[in-house]
Each structure stands twice: as C-alpha cells, then as structure tokens.
Design an enzyme around this catalytic site. Structure first.
Site, short mmCIF file in Angstrom:
data_model
loop_
_atom_site.label_atom_id
_atom_site.label_comp_id
_atom_site.label_asym_id
_atom_site.label_seq_id
_atom_site.Cartn_x
_atom_site.Cartn_y
_atom_site.Cartn_z
N ASP A 161 0.85 -1.19 0.00
CA ASP A 161 0.00 0.00 0.00
C ASP A 161 0.89 1.24 0.00
O ASP A 161 2.00 1.20 -0.53
CB ASP A 161 -0.89 -0.05 1.26
CG ASP A 161 -2.23 0.62 1.06
OD1 ASP A 161 -2.26 1.86 0.97
OD2 ASP A 161 -3.25 -0.08 0.99
N HIS A 194 -3.58 6.28 3.47
CA HIS A 194 -4.30 5.07 3.07
C HIS A 194 -3.73 3.83 3.76
O HIS A 194 -4.47 3.03 4.34
CB HIS A 194 -4.24 4.91 1.56
CG HIS A 194 -5.18 3.86 1.03
ND1 HIS A 194 -4.81 2.55 0.88
CD2 HIS A 194 -6.47 3.94 0.62
CE1 HIS A 194 -5.83 1.86 0.40
NE2 HIS A 194 -6.85 2.68 0.23
N SER A 352 -11.35 -0.83 -0.33
CA SER A 352 -10.03 -0.98 0.30
C SER A 352 -10.18 -1.47 1.72
O SER A 352 -9.45 -2.37 2.17
CB SER A 352 -9.30 0.36 0.32
OG SER A 352 -8.76 0.70 -0.92
#
Length: 416
Positions: A161, A194, A352
């Site tokens: 990620d 994120h 996600s």
C-alpha cells in the site's frame, strides 16, 4: 456499548469538522504532478523486461546490449527472487511506439518477458456519518465473538500500500517490518493516510482507550510501501507494476501468510506471476474489487484471489457490483473508524477497507489452523457468509462472518 460510544463520539465530531476523507486506490487518475516530481518507478512510457536469473553476472552486459540495440535509456533494475527473474526497466522515447517495441523485444531470444510499466491509481472522497462507523463493523461480521478465541497471534500479514504511521498509539508495536519501494517515499512514509487506515482496520492494538481495535490485533504486519501521493494530489495515491512487483516479491520472501492488496487496476502479467507464486506457497491473497469499470479489476479478477466489495452497517452492498464469473465476498466498507497519521482517527469508506476486514478475518483463522490452504480459506468464508438480500449469489456470496467461519473451522457450534 453505550460507554464505548460516549468515549468515541468526541473523536468523530472532530473528524467531521475537519472534513472526513475516504481514500482508496481504485479509480483512474491523471496525476497533477510534473514529470520531475514523480518518482522514477511511476513515470509514464516505461517498459519492464525480465531475464532469467540463471547467470546473474551477465545482467549488466545484457542490459547494456539491449539499451544500445533498441536505443533505450535504462531507468533501473531489480531482482524478483520468488519467480527467479531479473527485471530491467527502460524509458521509451516519446517518438517511439511502445507496442512496436514490445513486439520486437518479445521476439528477442534473450528476453524472458516484456510489458509496459502500468500505473495503478485512484482516489475517493466522501464525508462519513458522525457515528455510524464507530462500532458496527466488528459486530456485523462476528469479530467481537471470534476474538475471544483468536486474535491473529503470530500470523504475518503483508500490506502492500502506501506508508504507515508506525508511531500511532494504536499501531505501535504492530509493524514487524516496514520497507519502502518508491523513490523518495521514506520521507513521507509516516504521513501516508491510506496505508495507515488499512493497517488500522487489520491490526490496531487493543488498549485501555477502547475507541476500536483491529480485526486481528495480534497479527504481525509487514508494511510494504508501493504507492505514492503526489504533492498536489490530496487523497490520491499511485502505484506501478515496478513498485508493486518489488513489494509483493518482498512480502513472499518475508514469509507473509496473508497479502492485502487494497488496490485495483489493469491486468498485469508480471504481477499475476508473483501472485500465483504466492498462492502456490500458501499465501492467502485478499484484494479490493474495483468501484468503477465493467469488471472487478485486477488483481481481484484472478481466481486465486479473494475479491471483496464494500457493505454498509445494514449489510447492504454499498458499491457498484463488479462483473465477471467469480462472485465476491462482502465486508464492512462504509464509515469505518480507523487510524490516521499523527495519532489521529478518521472515518473512511471503500472496498479498500472491506478487503482489510477480510484480511484480518483470515489471520484469525490461520492462528487456529496455520496449515489452512488459501483455497480452503476462501471456501470456508464463502460457506459461512450471510446472504445479501436482493443480490444474486452469483454476484456476491454474502457478508463475511468471522465467528461462523471460526466455528466451522474448529467444529464448534459457535464462538464462545
């Protein structure tokens, strides 16, 4: 329950006032950064050539020969130990046809494979409800009960990620290994949102301030940064075949048991080879389904991958249903409270975070049965999922149920 909400509510109020942002890696994006600002691994018009690593000392000679004969400039090179190849990256001049160049290289006997360095990018911004995401996720999928039996102890979970804030109070001590694969990415590793949010969903630690905890709070996280934020692109991250290949290879070599890929993009032959190798070595791969386009996106489209879509607090599917022949699993992905950089929290939405929930559930199963094969893990999750009303099972099997899956695995009627 009321006490827990009372403690968490002030945090949620601050989040909404600050502007809650849900970020993802699912939607196409043309980055606003100039070419000079973009890390070398994510620049356009690059190709990746793989060579057999049988004679690695010849790599330099082969690279120089290919660059000279095809009039190319080499951008980098790296090994992929898990599939035993050496990769060369070349920058293609603007006046050259990439398709013609790839065709010529495929006919070259020295070349094992060649493809374009593809970009995986995306962002999504949406305000979250001030309270909906504070407590429903763990309850909806039976994690509260399952964690009395299993917490993912000793299971290595690789999160490919962006970077992660390892010093966040909820993540301190949860990261077993952190590695950067983006040129210059170490500078903002701890500020990346994120990856910090995804890891929080999976493995945020339990403590006295019970705002929330991760699905598998004792799992060991491998944080592999393969995605990068452009300086002027708030909430948007980009990855490439180059960075993702190195990060997945690293995760395999670090003996990860679960691989979380909260991203989607075009089909990619090199990444597909790496994912197949991971699957063959017993790694369970979980990926987010694309939230736009005709199909589930890559890598969720691969038969060896557990594809996940987002559901809301009522268990309803909250995104476009992907096409394709393989049904997806659903998991909470709307208004999810999780970790954010600088010791803060935020509400996030997207597939996600649905994928991150399933990754955590797989870690719970693996603690109890370490030899559980990826195919058996998928079958178990599908067999125990709650059907979704109004959605055909051929599209979405159902919402994952950690307690039921653990009970079936251990041959108990239910979690204690």
């Amino acid at each position: 329950m009321r006490r827990s909400l009372a403690r968490a509510a002030p945090i949620a109020a601050l989040l909404i006032l600050a502007g809650c942002v849900s970020v993802g890696l699912h939607m196409p994006l043309v980055g606003p950064a100039t070419e000079a600002e973009v890390p070398k691994q994510l620049r356009l018009r690059q190709i990746i050539v793989t060579l057999s690593d049988d004679i690695p000392e010849h790599l330099t000679v082969a690279a120089q020969a290919l660059a000279s004969e095809y009039r190319l400039q080499q951008s980098g090179s790296f090994p992929l130990r898990s599939i035993r190849v050496q990769c060369l990256v070349f920058q293609v001049p603007p006046e050259r046809s990439i398709a013609d160049l790839i065709a010529a290289l495929r006919a070259d006997p020295r070349v094992e494979s060649v493809q374009q360095n593809q970009i995986f990018v995306g962002a999504q911004e949406k305000e979250g409800d001030s309270h909906a995401g504070l407590s429903y996720a763990a309850r909806l999928i039976g994690v509260d009960a399952a964690r009395r039996t299993s917490q993912g102890k000793g299971i290595r979970v690789a999160v490919v990620d962006t970077g992660v804030d390892q010093d966040h109070p909820k993540l301190r001590g949860r990261i077993a290994k952190a590695q950067n694969f983006v040129d210059g990415g170490e500078r903002d590793f701890a500020r990346d949102r994120h990856g910090t949010a995804v890891v929080g969903v999976i493995a945020a630690r339990e403590d006295d301030e019970r705002v929330f905890s991760g699905i598998a709070p004792e799992a060991e996280v491998i944080a592999a940064k393969a995605c990068w934020y452009a300086a002027r692109a708030r909430g948007k991250a980009s990855c490439s075949s180059w960075t993702l290949a190195k990060a997945i290879d690293f995760s395999i070599n670090m003996d990860a048991r679960v691989l979380n890929l909260s991203l989607a993009g075009p089909p990619d032959p090199l990444l597909a080879r790496l994912i197949a190798r991971a699957h063959d070595q017993g790694v369970t791969i979980v990926a987010a389904s694309a939230e736009s386009g005709d199909g589930p996106g890559f890598p969720a489209s691969l038969p060896s991958v557990i594809a996940v879509v987002a559901s809301d607090a009522s268990g309803r599917i909250a995104q476009r249903l992907p096409g394709g022949s393989r049904p997806a699993l659903a998991a909470p992905g709307v208004d999810i409270l999780t970790t954010a950089p600088r010791a803060t929290y935020e509400l996030v939405s997207g597939s996600s975070f649905a994928a991150a929930h399933v990754t955590g559930v797989v870690a719970l199963l693996l603690e109890q049965t370490p030899e559980l094969h990826p195919a058996d893990a998928l079958e178990l999750l599908q067999a125990t999922a709650h059907p979704v009303q109004g959605v055909a099972p051929s599209r979405v099997v159902g919402v994952v149920d950690a307690c039921a899956a653990l009970g079936k695995l251990l041959r108990r009627p239910s979690c204690p």
